[in-house]
Design an enzyme around this catalytic site. Structure first.
Site, PDB file in Angstrom:
ATOM      1  N   GLU A 167       0.822  -1.214   0.000  1.00  0.00           N
ATOM      2  CA  GLU A 167       0.000   0.000   0.000  1.00  0.00           C
ATOM      3  C   GLU A 167       0.857   1.265   0.000  1.00  0.00           C
ATOM      4  OE1 GLU A 167      -2.865  -0.484  -0.838  1.00  0.00           O
ATOM      5  OE2 GLU A 167      -2.911  -2.600  -0.353  1.00  0.00           O
ATOM      6  N   GLY A 168       1.975   1.206  -0.697  1.00  0.00           N
ATOM      7  CA  GLY A 168       2.910   2.327  -0.753  1.00  0.00           C
ATOM      8  C   GLY A 168       3.944   2.199   0.334  1.00  0.00           C
TER       9      GLY A 168
END
Length: 571
Positions: free
Chosen positions: A429-430
């Protein structure tokens, strides 16, 4: 060791630290106040302690596997998921129109924290579905909403997010998956996606994939990406799962941790999908899901930190070794260095948890009021929550192993599982580096106004505490001023590399100072007495000073970071 849900921590935070009352006083969330919120926390705690926590080791020792194209999940996971779904927990924040509870994100964040502590591998499944629900609520057509949302919220169906490809990781714009218009309102999706959490299972009726793909003649990069909903089984005229779509799980990844969560390589061969949102606007729609997931992943780190901390305390109280300078039991909990580690673990766990709840509360207030300042606050706190929450999970899990000593290196204790499971949260998620770059880039694009409002509140918090704790209040106020000067320095940099080189220490410094404010509030709420007063004093006097070196690092800019050439680094 049996997991104990920290319900009292959430109640204290709601009542004294994040002003949950202003959330429940809004028309949107008025039904979630008082006894209702407490009952929800207590019921979620029972589910986590009695149903999910016993599955934690099963997922690690008996991983999900692929048999003849069918994903077989870990023992007990089907029953555990069924308990989550039947309790309505998947659709906690969903629109009641489609069967959701309509609860505030703040309350859902507390529930997800407990579920992540109990069994992170299984909790990943409903977390992905919750993100998909939000994306469809905001961007899907009425027809799609009416068909999919009730089934996703009930847990009959579950959702995934398909972004990554072998050549397109953080650089999503490099993706090659194609979408061709079928001329009947559907599109043919072709391509391969990797690292797909819960890409399939053997306990939901359908799996619904949100897939990023490129239409013919779409612009290059992220401006040419569209979002499609691609179900495993195509719904028939009654909305029931029908014929199989043209997609499959190619393989499951062999991972460091999260063995109970099947991470799939997905192949789409002309699979039927429906456009979500406008053509070439897929990133905007997907970011709705990703922002939800970033808060959720930060909370996963916090949940694992809670479970690892509880295990560390239990072991330290039981293990006899040496002769501590204080105490008469001989337990290692009375050794100064073990006590130091436990205090740091507890203090940072408190900070990370309050960050997540404050972020969630700002999200709720933004939804309830439409006020731009609340929306900006939630956006500013999201990368801090994601990065600091997951960093805390990793650090606390590592310290748990250290406290266990040699037994922490032995798999049978389960200590290593927490570190193996939580390690990926700083990546997916980054990555946390990307979160920090987002913070000093997009989140400071307002000239530092959102940051400044937070710093103003921290200084006001310190002023209110001066009469009771002048030394602690002064330390917090001074730290906020140092952070303000650092923020102004960043805002004044035109070269983005100067910002990016100091992004990670800046994010951590902001978390440190926000944590000091939360601890100071806890100190005053407890009138400086008892465990909360002692923990606040420990954090402010021993851990807050880190902010100074972090801020000093930020203002060095990019020159030193790039002082060595790539060939010099290789020597």
């Amino acid at each position: 060791m049996s997991y104990r849900a920290p319900v009292s921590e959430f109640k204290f935070a709601f009542d004294h630290l994040i002003d949950f009352g202003q959330v429940t006083q809004s028309d949107l969330f008025s039904e979630a106040s008082g006894d209702v919120a407490e009952a929800i926390l207590e019921e979620a705690a029972r589910l986590c302690e009695q149903v999910l926590a016993p599955l934690q080791r099963n997922g690690d020792l008996h991983p999900a596997r692929l048999e003849n194209g069918i994903v077989r999940t870990s023992p007990g996971f089907a029953e555990g998921y069924r308990a989550v779904a039947e309790g309505g927990w998947v659709g906690m924040t969903g629109d009641p129109k489609y069967g959701g509870m309509g609860l505030p994100q703040t309350l859902a964040t507390a529930v997800n924290d407990m579920m992540a502590s109990a069994c992170l591998s299984l909790q990943l499944n409903p977390l992905m579905t919750q993100g998909q629900i939000e994306a469809l609520e905001h961007h899907a057509s009425d027809e799609i909403r009416n068909l999919y949302l009730p089934r996703l919220m009930s847990g009959e169906w579950c959702g995934t997010m398909n972004l990554t490809e072998p050549q397109a990781g953080s650089d999503v714009g490099a993706l090659r998956t194609r979408a061709t218009d079928n001329g009947d309102g559907t599109f043919a999706i072709s391509g391969q996606k990797i690292f797909i959490s819960w890409g399939d299972n053997d306990f939901t009726e359908n799996v619904c994939h949100l897939v990023l793909a490129r239409l013919p003649d779409a612009p290059a990069g992220t401006r040419g990406i569209s979002l499609f909903l691609v179900p495993k089984l195509l719904p028939d005229e009654n909305g029931a799962p029908g014929v199989a779509n043209s997609l499959k799980v190619v393989s499951l990844e062999h991972k460091l941790g999260l063995h109970g969560s099947p991470t799939a390589v997905m192949q789409y061969d002309g699979a039927t999908g429906w456009l979500i949102g406008a053509p070439n606007k897929g990133m905007a729609a997907m970011f709705t899901m990703m922002n939800n997931a970033r808060l959720g992943v930060g909370v996963q780190g916090i949940g694992v930190a809670e479970a690892a901390y509880q295990q560390a305390v239990a072991y330290a109280q039981d293990r006899r070794q040496g002769r501590p300078a204080q105490g008469d039991t001989g337990a290692i909990v009375d050794h100064a260095d073990v006590r130091r580690m436990l205090m740091e673990m507890k203090a940072d766990l408190f900070t990370a948890r309050l960050l997540s709840l404050a972020c969630a509360a700002a999200t709720d207030m933004g939804r309830a009021t439409g006020n731009a300042d609340w929306v900006a606050r939630a956006a500013f706190l999201t990368p801090i929550t994601k990065a600091f929450g997951t960093d805390t999970g990793i650090t606390v899990a590592e310290q748990n192993i250290q406290i266990h000593g040699g037994m922490g290196f032995i798999e049978e204790t389960g200590a290593a599982q927490y570190l193996r499971d939580v390690r990926v949260t700083a990546i997916y998620e980054g990555t946390n580096g990307i979160q920090a770059m987002d913070l000093v880039g997009r989140k400071l694009a307002d000239g530092g106004e959102a940051a400044g409002r937070l710093l103003d509140e921290i200084e006001q918090c310190a002023e209110r505490a001066r009469a009771m704790a002048p030394e602690l209040a002064e330390a917090v106020w001074s730290a906020a001023e140092t952070l303000r000067e650092t923020t102004e320095w960043l805002v004044g940099r035109d070269d983005m590399n100067d910002r990016f080189a100091g992004a990670v220490p800046y994010l951590r410094a902001f978390a440190r100072v926000l944590g000091a404010c939360f601890h100071l509030k806890a100190f005053t709420a407890a009138e400086g007495r008892g465990p909360r007063g002692a923990l606040a004093r420990f954090y402010i006097t021993r851990m807050l000073p880190e902010h100074a070196s972090l801020c000093a690092s930020v203002t060095q800019g990019a020159e030193g970071v790039f002082a060595l050439k790539p060939e010099d680094l290789a020597r």
